[in-house]
Motif scaffolding. Sequence first.
Motif, short mmCIF file in Angstrom:
data_model
loop_
_atom_site.label_atom_id
_atom_site.label_comp_id
_atom_site.label_asym_id
_atom_site.label_seq_id
_atom_site.Cartn_x
_atom_site.Cartn_y
_atom_site.Cartn_z
N UNK A 1 0.83 -1.21 0.00
CA UNK A 1 0.00 0.00 0.00
C UNK A 1 0.86 1.26 0.00
N UNK A 2 1.96 1.21 0.74
CA UNK A 2 2.86 2.36 0.78
C UNK A 2 3.50 2.60 -0.59
N UNK A 3 3.81 1.51 -1.30
CA UNK A 3 4.39 1.67 -2.63
C UNK A 3 3.37 2.29 -3.59
N UNK A 4 2.11 1.88 -3.48
CA UNK A 4 1.09 2.50 -4.34
C UNK A 4 1.00 4.00 -4.08
N UNK A 5 1.21 4.42 -2.83
CA UNK A 5 1.20 5.85 -2.52
C UNK A 5 2.40 6.55 -3.17
N UNK A 6 3.39 5.79 -3.57
CA UNK A 6 4.57 6.35 -4.23
C UNK A 6 4.40 6.37 -5.76
N UNK A 7 3.22 6.02 -6.24
CA UNK A 7 2.98 5.99 -7.68
C UNK A 7 2.04 7.13 -8.08
N UNK A 8 2.42 7.83 -9.15
CA UNK A 8 1.56 8.84 -9.76
C UNK A 8 1.22 8.42 -11.18
N UNK A 9 0.05 8.81 -11.65
CA UNK A 9 -0.40 8.45 -13.00
C UNK A 9 -0.74 9.73 -13.77
N UNK A 10 -0.15 9.89 -14.94
CA UNK A 10 -0.42 11.07 -15.76
C UNK A 10 -0.74 10.67 -17.19
N UNK A 11 -2.02 10.58 -17.53
CA UNK A 11 -2.39 10.34 -18.93
C UNK A 11 -2.38 11.64 -19.72
N UNK A 12 -2.24 11.51 -21.04
CA UNK A 12 -2.44 12.64 -21.95
C UNK A 12 -3.87 12.57 -22.44
N UNK A 13 -4.68 13.51 -22.01
CA UNK A 13 -6.12 13.42 -22.29
C UNK A 13 -6.40 13.57 -23.79
N UNK A 14 -7.44 12.87 -24.23
CA UNK A 14 -7.86 12.99 -25.62
C UNK A 14 -6.83 12.44 -26.58
N UNK A 15 -6.60 13.19 -27.67
CA UNK A 15 -5.66 12.78 -28.71
C UNK A 15 -4.23 12.82 -28.19
N UNK A 16 -3.55 11.69 -28.26
CA UNK A 16 -2.14 11.62 -27.87
C UNK A 16 -1.25 12.02 -29.05
N UNK A 17 0.05 12.13 -28.78
CA UNK A 17 1.00 12.46 -29.85
C UNK A 17 1.03 11.35 -30.90
N UNK A 18 0.77 10.12 -30.47
CA UNK A 18 0.66 9.01 -31.40
C UNK A 18 -0.76 9.04 -31.97
N UNK A 19 -0.88 9.16 -33.28
CA UNK A 19 -2.16 9.44 -33.93
C UNK A 19 -3.28 8.48 -33.54
N UNK A 20 -2.96 7.18 -33.45
CA UNK A 20 -4.00 6.18 -33.19
C UNK A 20 -4.32 6.00 -31.70
N UNK A 21 -3.68 6.78 -30.84
CA UNK A 21 -3.91 6.64 -29.40
C UNK A 21 -4.79 7.79 -28.91
N UNK A 22 -5.96 7.44 -28.43
CA UNK A 22 -6.91 8.44 -27.91
C UNK A 22 -7.35 8.00 -26.52
N UNK A 23 -7.12 8.85 -25.55
CA UNK A 23 -7.51 8.58 -24.17
C UNK A 23 -8.87 9.25 -23.94
N UNK A 24 -9.91 8.44 -23.84
CA UNK A 24 -11.28 8.95 -23.79
C UNK A 24 -11.73 9.27 -22.36
N UNK A 25 -12.89 9.87 -22.25
CA UNK A 25 -13.49 10.12 -20.95
C UNK A 25 -13.80 8.81 -20.23
N UNK A 26 -14.17 7.77 -20.99
CA UNK A 26 -14.41 6.45 -20.40
C UNK A 26 -13.11 5.87 -19.86
N UNK A 27 -12.00 6.05 -20.60
CA UNK A 27 -10.69 5.62 -20.10
C UNK A 27 -10.36 6.35 -18.80
N UNK A 28 -10.67 7.65 -18.76
CA UNK A 28 -10.39 8.46 -17.58
C UNK A 28 -11.17 7.94 -16.38
N UNK A 29 -12.44 7.61 -16.58
CA UNK A 29 -13.25 7.09 -15.48
C UNK A 29 -12.70 5.76 -14.98
#
Length: 525
Positions: free
Chosen positions: A274-302
Amino acid sequence: MSKRFPGRKLSFVRLTIMVVAIAVVAGAGLVGWNRFQDAQAAAASPSIFAGYVDVTATPTYAFESPVSPQAKSVVLSFVVADHSNPCEPSWGGAYGLDAAAQSLDLERRAARLVQQGGHVAVSFGGQANDELATVCTDPGKLATAYSDVVQRYDLDTIDLDIEGSALENVASIQRRAVAIAALQKERLQQKKPLAVWLTLPVDPNGLTAAGRAAVDHTLAAGVELAGVNIMTMDYGSSKNPTETMLAASIRAAEAAQVQVGQAYKDHGTPLGAESVWRKIGLTPMIGQNDVKDEIFTLADAAGLQRFAVEKGVGKMSMWSLNRDATCSPNYPDVTRVSDGCSGVEQGSALFSEVLGAGLLPGTAASAQATAGENSTAKAQMTQTPVVDDPATSPYVIWNESSAYVGGDRVVWRRNVYEAKWWTRGDIPDNPVLAAGSTPWQLIGPVLPGDKPAPTVTVPDGAFPAWAETTVYHQGDRVLFDGHVFEAKWWTRMDSPEAALQGSSNSPWLQLKNDAVEKLLNAASK
């Protein structure tokens, strides 16, 4: 007992079973106690949300006016080396710290966010430009550069974003770690602890070999890491074509959690799960990513938010708050990444609200401190009349009889306001006007150390005075009411007064101080 149970003896087998049973019970108790301690340690560090803000992107993002409670915690990005002075910090290589204060009003806007209970951190590095440690090889100057930023913005949290070629530069990683460890120690002695997040790229299999090495070097130098923030984005060929962005991000997070836990164990400070999980941060690139075929949607965010809350990750973020909006119809290609919109249809939803649900903005300590400061400030305001002093005000004091045009800034009751359109006699802090009705936009408070902005004095004869009967052509410049104007097209008998009052139909354009100063400097050479 021998009389009641004649002949019964405790055999070696029974003794062995008994010992094993006792050991199992004791071991289970120890495991349970360790898990309890792990849970307690994890609970002491709250899970937070803090969105990145691209400070130098156009259009400028008004982080001081948060669109949601979750957007009240920001990571201002990115501080890098100045192009001409490698040991001098700058914002994106475009603004020095002083220039950012003057041109972007960055410190004032940050102070305004804090006034509202927000939290401000700063990120060093990023994908573009040169991170300080990669080009500033003087240890003393490097430490000073980091310290200057931390002190200037009075930070309790910083982010070290290491990616691209900087991730392969082992010497710079070690220099950076030594400088940051010393800065942490110095701040702790001043009773101003500094939280440090290390932001690194990942693929669905977790941290790269270079990323794992960066964690090792940072811990080895003695940096007390708040955590390792992984950029769950731009996977490219490392992601299975049939795998969703959510699935790839979860897989990356689970792998990184194991890797970070192993790193702490290797450095002699093992942590519970549990302590290690507290040491983890997550940063997605919302919507269209730099890679054309990669799209992070609102459903992915949820889905990522649910995963983060379930696991108890230490921080959730996003790139970036600037992009948290649907692109307007005049943006022709949403598959091309924009600095100002996500590239997906959001409707009324915000990625910041979805990703930040159930998480605290900023840090618990900063929130408590801010609440205390705000209470003190409110108490002082009710007891002491607010007096504006021209000697310490960065802009002119608002005057009821003066006229102001869009972009003009004034000071009123120790706050800086900017005119949205022509106005005269409208009190800047009128509490009964809605945001769309007031001609004034609150920028932020007058800061300690503020002094009047330099004024440009136009020497006699530098520009001809406007004359009613003179014919003026495009580009001609005149002096009117102490201001310099430039003709937008042919004109005669049209007074610059209309432009002074903010009319867009006037043939005259009022030049700002910096433009006038450039003209005067050019004329003097």
